[in-house]
Design a protein around this motif. Structure first.
Motif, PDB file in Angstrom:
ATOM      1  N   ASP A 195       0.829  -1.211   0.000  1.00 12.19           N
ATOM      2  CA  ASP A 195       0.000   0.000   0.000  1.00 12.19           C
ATOM      3  C   ASP A 195       0.863   1.261   0.000  1.00 12.19           C
ATOM      4  O   ASP A 195       1.987   1.280   0.525  1.00 12.19           O
ATOM      5  N   ILE A 196       0.307   2.333  -0.554  1.00 15.64           N
ATOM      6  CA  ILE A 196       0.899   3.671  -0.489  1.00 15.64           C
ATOM      7  C   ILE A 196       0.436   4.334   0.801  1.00 15.64           C
ATOM      8  O   ILE A 196      -0.705   4.165   1.221  1.00 15.64           O
ATOM      9  N   TRP A 197       1.322   5.097   1.450  1.00 15.15           N
ATOM     10  CA  TRP A 197       0.870   5.899   2.585  1.00 15.15           C
ATOM     11  C   TRP A 197       1.529   7.275   2.567  1.00 15.15           C
ATOM     12  O   TRP A 197       2.545   7.483   1.928  1.00 15.15           O
ATOM     13  N   PHE A 223      -3.391   3.268   0.900  1.00 14.12           N
ATOM     14  CA  PHE A 223      -4.049   3.174  -0.393  1.00 14.12           C
ATOM     15  C   PHE A 223      -3.533   1.951  -1.162  1.00 14.12           C
ATOM     16  O   PHE A 223      -2.358   1.903  -1.526  1.00 14.12           O
ATOM     17  N   PRO A 224      -4.395   0.953  -1.396  1.00 23.59           N
ATOM     18  CA  PRO A 224      -3.975  -0.241  -2.153  1.00 23.59           C
ATOM     19  C   PRO A 224      -3.572   0.108  -3.584  1.00 23.59           C
ATOM     20  O   PRO A 224      -3.986   1.135  -4.136  1.00 23.59           O
ATOM     21  N   THR A 225      -2.773  -0.762  -4.167  1.00 21.98           N
ATOM     22  CA  THR A 225      -2.299  -0.565  -5.533  1.00 21.98           C
ATOM     23  C   THR A 225      -2.625  -1.788  -6.384  1.00 21.98           C
ATOM     24  O   THR A 225      -2.915  -2.863  -5.881  1.00 21.98           O
ATOM     25  N   VAL A 233      -0.213   1.425  -9.849  1.00 21.80           N
ATOM     26  CA  VAL A 233      -1.331   2.365  -9.936  1.00 21.80           C
ATOM     27  C   VAL A 233      -2.270   2.172  -8.745  1.00 21.80           C
ATOM     28  O   VAL A 233      -2.693   1.049  -8.466  1.00 21.80           O
ATOM     29  N   PRO A 234      -2.632   3.251  -8.034  1.00 16.12           N
ATOM     30  CA  PRO A 234      -3.582   3.106  -6.923  1.00 16.12           C
ATOM     31  C   PRO A 234      -4.958   2.677  -7.419  1.00 16.12           C
ATOM     32  O   PRO A 234      -5.399   3.073  -8.492  1.00 16.12           O
TER      33      PRO A 234
END
Length: 256
Positions: A195-197, A223-225, A233-234
């Protein structure tokens, strides 16, 4: 402020997970139960290049002795991209099973008007290695939020690695030459750990150690990708306290 993600390297020569294929099937062919196994049984491998790339193992392209099963990737350059309030860029390689941290030409001073690639020397990437990729922003001169989007005064975080490989041959009944090249590359795993944080840095924080200073498990939301075969890409989702919920990327990906 920062945006970061842990990329766990994995081979592209493997099938997408069933849940990813369910989404792809629902959108592309009206089949929310589509999996690599079910699509292969319907002979999708015979006529769909997109299906072959999503399900190369089920389509017979990733056998044990296949040259598409790459175990090492020779990295030759990095490139960092953000917009006008992006000020620092970092990529740190952490080899599998090691605590070693290898800096991949990070830029503690980065400027939108001076973007270029940076050559790497003797860097080999392998499945299971991790790359912590981080962009740092300074929005103190702005009196409104900054969104992540395409416009120059929005923001981005696109950090890339160029790899070098022998030119493969396209074979009849196989993949196009472009996809023969792509499948020999790597992608980032799209599990929860990928995930993005986002967060805030203290003045004394070293962004090279972001995974310890501001670890993913301490974040309320991430935020999952992974949309189809695009692992960076999210998705249109947000994971808060372990629960997934729909979100609008432009509304929730913001810098204060």
């Amino acid at each position: 402020s920062f945006m970061t993600r842990t990329c766990t390297i994995e081979s592209r020569c493997q099938d997408l997970a069933d849940e990813k294929m369910n989404i792809l099937g629902s959108m592309m062919v009206g089949d929310p139960d589509l999996t690599c196994a079910s699509g292969a049984s319907k002979f999708y491998c015979n006529f769909s290049e997109e299906f072959k790339m999503a399900c190369p193992s089920s389509c017979g392209f990733c056998g044990e002795d296949s040259s598409r099963n790459v175990e090492e990737y020779k990295a030759i350059a990095t490139f960092y991209h953000g917009h006008v309030i992006a000020k620092e860029m970092y990529m740190i390689l952490i080899p599998k099973g090691s605590d070693e941290k290898i800096d991949l030409k990070s830029r503690s001073i980065w400027n939108y008007d001076d973007q270029s690639g940076y050559e790497l020397d003797n860097v080999i990437l392998r499945p299971g290695d991790k790359i912590q990729t981080t962009c740092v922003y300074d929005s103190t001169d702005r009196d409104s939020i900054t969104r992540f989007d395409l416009a120059t005064y929005d923001e981005m975080c696109l950090n890339t690695i160029t790899t070098l490989m022998p030119l493969p041959e396209a074979e009849e009944g196989g993949l196009s030459l472009a996809n023969e090249i792509e499948i020999r590359g790597f992608r980032c795993a799209t599990s929860e750990d990928g995930d993005i944080w986002l967060g805030e840095l203290a003045s004394e924080d070293d962004p090279r150690d972001i995974m310890n200073l501001h670890p993913l498990e301490d974040q309320e939301c991430s935020f999952p990708t992974g949309i189809f075969t695009f692992s960076g890409v999210p998705t249109q989702e947000m994971r808060c306290n372990g629960r997934l919920q729909l979100c609008h990327f432009r509304r929730h990906f913001v810098l204060q």
